[in-house]
Design a protein around this motif. Structure first.
Motif, PDB file in Angstrom:
ATOM      1  N   ASP A  12      63.560 -41.912 -75.011  1.00 33.50           N
ATOM      2  CA  ASP A  12      64.303 -40.570 -74.739  1.00 33.50           C
ATOM      3  C   ASP A  12      65.623 -40.652 -75.686  1.00 33.50           C
ATOM      4  O   ASP A  12      66.109 -41.823 -75.802  1.00 33.50           O
ATOM      5  CB  ASP A  12      64.595 -40.120 -73.417  1.00 33.50           C
ATOM      6  CG  ASP A  12      64.649 -38.390 -73.428  1.00 33.50           C
ATOM      7  OD1 ASP A  12      65.171 -38.057 -74.720  1.00 33.50           O
ATOM      8  OD2 ASP A  12      64.734 -37.926 -72.566  1.00 33.50           O
ATOM      9  N   VAL A  13      66.295 -39.510 -76.057  1.00 35.49           N
ATOM     10  CA  VAL A  13      67.659 -39.645 -76.770  1.00 35.49           C
ATOM     11  C   VAL A  13      68.782 -39.994 -75.856  1.00 35.49           C
ATOM     12  O   VAL A  13      70.010 -40.111 -76.331  1.00 35.49           O
ATOM     13  CB  VAL A  13      67.554 -38.327 -77.787  1.00 35.49           C
ATOM     14  CG1 VAL A  13      67.763 -37.374 -76.784  1.00 35.49           C
ATOM     15  CG2 VAL A  13      68.746 -38.596 -78.683  1.00 35.49           C
ATOM     16  N   CYS A  14      68.546 -39.559 -74.558  1.00 36.27           N
ATOM     17  CA  CYS A  14      69.541 -39.696 -73.551  1.00 36.27           C
ATOM     18  C   CYS A  14      68.881 -40.266 -72.390  1.00 36.27           C
ATOM     19  O   CYS A  14      67.601 -40.160 -72.026  1.00 36.27           O
ATOM     20  CB  CYS A  14      70.178 -38.667 -73.296  1.00 36.27           C
ATOM     21  SG  CYS A  14      69.529 -37.205 -72.608  1.00 36.27           S
ATOM     22  N   ARG A  39      66.515 -45.991 -75.720  1.00 36.81           N
ATOM     23  CA  ARG A  39      67.250 -44.775 -76.106  1.00 36.81           C
ATOM     24  C   ARG A  39      67.274 -44.726 -77.757  1.00 36.81           C
ATOM     25  O   ARG A  39      67.818 -45.689 -78.330  1.00 36.81           O
ATOM     26  CB  ARG A  39      68.675 -45.026 -75.780  1.00 36.81           C
ATOM     27  CG  ARG A  39      69.465 -43.743 -76.097  1.00 36.81           C
ATOM     28  CD  ARG A  39      70.771 -43.857 -75.346  1.00 36.81           C
ATOM     29  NE  ARG A  39      71.614 -42.632 -75.801  1.00 36.81           N
ATOM     30  CZ  ARG A  39      72.766 -42.500 -75.210  1.00 36.81           C
ATOM     31  NH1 ARG A  39      73.277 -43.327 -74.616  1.00 36.81           N
ATOM     32  NH2 ARG A  39      73.637 -41.180 -75.459  1.00 36.81           N
ATOM     33  N   ASN A  41      66.215 -41.573 -80.937  1.00 36.83           N
ATOM     34  CA  ASN A  41      65.656 -40.338 -81.373  1.00 36.83           C
ATOM     35  C   ASN A  41      64.266 -40.291 -82.067  1.00 36.83           C
ATOM     36  O   ASN A  41      64.196 -40.795 -83.159  1.00 36.83           O
ATOM     37  CB  ASN A  41      66.642 -39.559 -82.280  1.00 36.83           C
ATOM     38  CG  ASN A  41      66.489 -38.100 -82.602  1.00 36.83           C
ATOM     39  OD1 ASN A  41      65.440 -37.884 -82.568  1.00 36.83           O
ATOM     40  ND2 ASN A  41      67.549 -37.577 -83.070  1.00 36.83           N
ATOM     41  N   LYS A  43      62.553 -38.155 -83.412  1.00 34.64           N
ATOM     42  CA  LYS A  43      62.221 -37.665 -84.836  1.00 34.64           C
ATOM     43  C   LYS A  43      62.463 -38.504 -85.856  1.00 34.64           C
ATOM     44  O   LYS A  43      61.898 -38.013 -86.963  1.00 34.64           O
ATOM     45  CB  LYS A  43      63.116 -36.412 -84.776  1.00 34.64           C
ATOM     46  CG  LYS A  43      62.768 -35.105 -83.902  1.00 34.64           C
ATOM     47  CD  LYS A  43      63.689 -33.883 -84.311  1.00 34.64           C
ATOM     48  CE  LYS A  43      63.214 -32.855 -83.492  1.00 34.64           C
ATOM     49  NZ  LYS A  43      63.986 -31.642 -83.714  1.00 34.64           N
ATOM     50  N   ASN A  44      63.373 -39.276 -85.785  1.00 36.25           N
ATOM     51  CA  ASN A  44      63.592 -40.016 -86.917  1.00 36.25           C
ATOM     52  C   ASN A  44      64.304 -41.399 -86.744  1.00 36.25           C
ATOM     53  O   ASN A  44      64.999 -42.083 -87.185  1.00 36.25           O
ATOM     54  CB  ASN A  44      64.847 -39.332 -87.826  1.00 36.25           C
ATOM     55  CG  ASN A  44      66.169 -39.163 -87.091  1.00 36.25           C
ATOM     56  OD1 ASN A  44      66.123 -39.450 -85.990  1.00 36.25           O
ATOM     57  ND2 ASN A  44      66.937 -38.397 -87.511  1.00 36.25           N
ATOM     58  N   ASP A  45      63.293 -42.206 -85.840  1.00 39.09           N
ATOM     59  CA  ASP A  45      63.592 -43.651 -85.563  1.00 39.09           C
ATOM     60  C   ASP A  45      62.227 -44.331 -85.868  1.00 39.09           C
ATOM     61  O   ASP A  45      61.189 -44.059 -85.198  1.00 39.09           O
ATOM     62  CB  ASP A  45      64.124 -43.701 -84.217  1.00 39.09           C
ATOM     63  CG  ASP A  45      64.665 -45.139 -83.987  1.00 39.09           C
ATOM     64  OD1 ASP A  45      64.007 -45.944 -84.107  1.00 39.09           O
ATOM     65  OD2 ASP A  45      65.595 -45.236 -83.546  1.00 39.09           O
TER      66      ASP A  45
END
Length: 66
Positions: A12-14, A39, A41, A43-45
């Motif tokens: 997750d992002v957080c 941790r 993102n 969408k773009n990792d």
């Protein structure tokens, strides 16, 4: 987690949604070594594809509870 031998890889992002699980994992619970949190993102990792390849099951969880 206490009733199965499964491992959990959470992404997750957080940490807001699983903070309670991560806090338990840092305590002396028997399954502490079976939960990993990454941790990122999604969408773009570029690491996401590699993490998915490690999994037997991928699911989108809106919220997790014990």
């Amino acid at each position: 987690m206490a009733e199965t031998p499964h491992k959990v890889l959470a992404v997750d992002v957080c940490t807001d949604k699983i903070k309670h699980l991560l806090e338990l994992a840092q305590a002396s619970v028997p399954w502490a070594d079976r939960i990993q949190f990454h941790r990122i993102n999604i969408k773009n990792d570029s690491r996401l594809e590699g993490l998915i390849k490690l999994a037997n099951l991928v699911t989108h969880a809106l919220s997790l509870s014990l």
